[in-house]
Design a protein around this motif. Structure first.
Motif, PDB file in Angstrom:
ATOM      1  N   ASN A 155       5.576  14.358  -5.900  1.00  0.00           N
ATOM      2  CA  ASN A 155       6.127  13.181  -6.045  1.00  0.00           C
ATOM      3  C   ASN A 155       5.411  12.146  -6.880  1.00  0.00           C
ATOM      4  O   ASN A 155       5.637  10.877  -7.103  1.00  0.00           O
ATOM      5  CB  ASN A 155       6.439  12.340  -4.719  1.00  0.00           C
ATOM      6  CG  ASN A 155       7.360  13.180  -3.763  1.00  0.00           C
ATOM      7  OD1 ASN A 155       8.737  13.489  -4.327  1.00  0.00           O
ATOM      8  ND2 ASN A 155       7.076  13.177  -2.586  1.00  0.00           N
ATOM      9  N   ALA A 156       4.231  12.573  -7.522  1.00  0.00           N
ATOM     10  CA  ALA A 156       3.291  11.420  -8.107  1.00  0.00           C
ATOM     11  C   ALA A 156       3.210  12.126  -9.557  1.00  0.00           C
ATOM     12  O   ALA A 156       4.077  12.751  -9.894  1.00  0.00           O
ATOM     13  CB  ALA A 156       1.882  11.695  -7.463  1.00  0.00           C
ATOM     14  N   ASP A 157       2.127  11.859 -10.327  1.00  0.00           N
ATOM     15  CA  ASP A 157       1.955  12.044 -11.452  1.00  0.00           C
ATOM     16  C   ASP A 157       1.797  13.582 -11.962  1.00  0.00           C
ATOM     17  O   ASP A 157       1.241  14.551 -10.770  1.00  0.00           O
ATOM     18  CB  ASP A 157       0.780  11.548 -12.325  1.00  0.00           C
ATOM     19  CG  ASP A 157       1.051  10.126 -12.438  1.00  0.00           C
ATOM     20  OD1 ASP A 157       2.038   9.595 -12.507  1.00  0.00           O
ATOM     21  OD2 ASP A 157      -0.067   9.492 -12.362  1.00  0.00           O
ATOM     22  N   PHE A 158       2.676  14.375 -12.735  1.00  0.00           N
ATOM     23  CA  PHE A 158       2.507  15.709 -13.165  1.00  0.00           C
ATOM     24  C   PHE A 158       1.964  15.827 -14.349  1.00  0.00           C
ATOM     25  O   PHE A 158       2.280  15.079 -15.517  1.00  0.00           O
ATOM     26  CB  PHE A 158       3.844  16.485 -12.878  1.00  0.00           C
ATOM     27  CG  PHE A 158       3.901  17.612 -13.558  1.00  0.00           C
ATOM     28  CD1 PHE A 158       3.474  18.774 -12.797  1.00  0.00           C
ATOM     29  CD2 PHE A 158       4.239  18.029 -14.864  1.00  0.00           C
ATOM     30  CE1 PHE A 158       3.396  20.014 -13.244  1.00  0.00           C
ATOM     31  CE2 PHE A 158       4.573  19.279 -15.198  1.00  0.00           C
ATOM     32  CZ  PHE A 158       3.889  20.374 -14.473  1.00  0.00           C
ATOM     33  N   GLU A 159       1.086  16.699 -14.859  1.00  0.00           N
ATOM     34  CA  GLU A 159       0.469  17.073 -16.120  1.00  0.00           C
ATOM     35  C   GLU A 159       0.213  18.400 -16.235  1.00  0.00           C
ATOM     36  O   GLU A 159       0.056  19.128 -15.353  1.00  0.00           O
ATOM     37  CB  GLU A 159      -0.603  16.368 -16.242  1.00  0.00           C
ATOM     38  CG  GLU A 159      -1.302  16.391 -17.646  1.00  0.00           C
ATOM     39  CD  GLU A 159      -2.597  15.633 -17.981  1.00  0.00           C
ATOM     40  OE1 GLU A 159      -3.110  15.650 -19.173  1.00  0.00           O
ATOM     41  OE2 GLU A 159      -3.257  15.266 -17.068  1.00  0.00           O
ATOM     42  N   ARG A 160       0.632  18.849 -17.503  1.00  0.00           N
ATOM     43  CA  ARG A 160       0.516  20.268 -17.743  1.00  0.00           C
ATOM     44  C   ARG A 160      -0.472  20.712 -19.278  1.00  0.00           C
ATOM     45  O   ARG A 160      -0.093  20.020 -20.078  1.00  0.00           O
ATOM     46  CB  ARG A 160       2.015  20.824 -18.014  1.00  0.00           C
ATOM     47  CG  ARG A 160       1.903  22.541 -18.272  1.00  0.00           C
ATOM     48  CD  ARG A 160       3.156  22.959 -18.362  1.00  0.00           C
ATOM     49  NE  ARG A 160       3.249  23.642 -19.530  1.00  0.00           N
ATOM     50  CZ  ARG A 160       4.326  23.840 -20.419  1.00  0.00           C
ATOM     51  NH1 ARG A 160       5.659  23.274 -19.926  1.00  0.00           N
ATOM     52  NH2 ARG A 160       4.357  24.345 -21.740  1.00  0.00           N
ATOM     53  N   VAL A 161      -1.328  21.347 -18.863  1.00  0.00           N
ATOM     54  CA  VAL A 161      -2.189  21.507 -20.317  1.00  0.00           C
ATOM     55  C   VAL A 161      -2.501  23.138 -20.405  1.00  0.00           C
ATOM     56  O   VAL A 161      -2.441  23.791 -19.575  1.00  0.00           O
ATOM     57  CB  VAL A 161      -3.679  20.568 -19.996  1.00  0.00           C
ATOM     58  CG1 VAL A 161      -3.244  19.308 -19.870  1.00  0.00           C
ATOM     59  CG2 VAL A 161      -4.295  21.181 -18.966  1.00  0.00           C
ATOM     60  N   THR A 162      -3.056  23.430 -21.707  1.00  0.00           N
ATOM     61  CA  THR A 162      -3.312  24.713 -21.911  1.00  0.00           C
ATOM     62  C   THR A 162      -4.696  24.488 -22.268  1.00  0.00           C
ATOM     63  O   THR A 162      -5.199  23.747 -22.942  1.00  0.00           O
ATOM     64  CB  THR A 162      -2.390  25.219 -23.318  1.00  0.00           C
ATOM     65  OG1 THR A 162      -1.127  25.034 -23.059  1.00  0.00           O
ATOM     66  CG2 THR A 162      -2.896  26.540 -23.658  1.00  0.00           C
TER      67      THR A 162
END
Length: 196
Positions: A155-162
């Motif tokens: 429900n909070a921040d989401f981040e996706r990285v490679t």
């Protein structure tokens, strides 16, 4: 242990047993199978009265509600399990050539698969903490869509990285990963401090 819920219960009890009221904040990191364990421990800690979870870092794993349909191997035979690890680059060849180590590793992988098979998420309850998902480019165990589906786990921040390449990217890109984690921990703590 062959059930994620039991593993998460024991880890959570151990962590909470070390926390005094107003004690440390937690951030959890899990790679592959560990990402599922990390998710379940975060869920339990967030339900506890005195625990603060700054965030979850989940790497190289489909999200909890999709993982059961995406097991890396079809059978539990030693040859297939060790073949998967060898192809994924997860263990040094010299170790795989040691019969005792290879038998132990195959048994460990069997237990991991048993945990994943028995782990069913009927109703996903999102975490009330940020989630960072990291994977190596070209990881055969997760698709871009798998990684994006972790968004529904918070429900909070989401981040996706490679970071780097492959399923075991953290073996060859440890420094980059550590710098990323340090940066996000600082950011998460700053956000939490400014909101309290």
């Amino acid at each position: 242990m062959r059930r994620i819920d039991r593993i998460a219960d024991e880890l959570t009890a151990e962590l909470l047993g070390r926390v005094e009221p107003g004690g440390p904040h937690w951030a959890l990191f899990g790679h592959s199978f560990g990402a599922l364990v990390g998710f379940e421990v975060a869920r339990r800690l967030l339900d506890a009265a005195d625990a603060v979870v700054d965030g979850l870092i989940a790497c190289s794993m489909p999200p909890p509600h999709l993982q059961a349909d995406q097991l890396p191997v079809a059978s539990d035979g030693d040859a297939e399990l060790l073949g998967w690890v060898r192809a994924a680059g997860g263990v040094d060849e010299v170790l795989l050539d040691d019969p005792r180590f290879a038998r132990w590793l195959a048994g460990d992988l069997r237990a991991t698969l048993a945990c994943r098979r028995s782990y069913q998420v009927d109703r996903l309850v999102p975490l009330d903490c940020p989630v960072l998902v990291a994977a190596g480019a070209g990881d055969p165990e997760v698709t871009d869509d798998d990684l994006e589906q972790w968004r529904s786990c918070t429900n909070a921040d989401f981040e996706r990285v490679t970071v780097g390449h492959g399923h075991f990217f953290l073996r060859n890109h440890q420094q980059s990963l550590l710098e990323l984690i340090a940066d996000r921990l600082t950011r998460w703590r700053s956000v939490r401090s400014s909101s309290t």
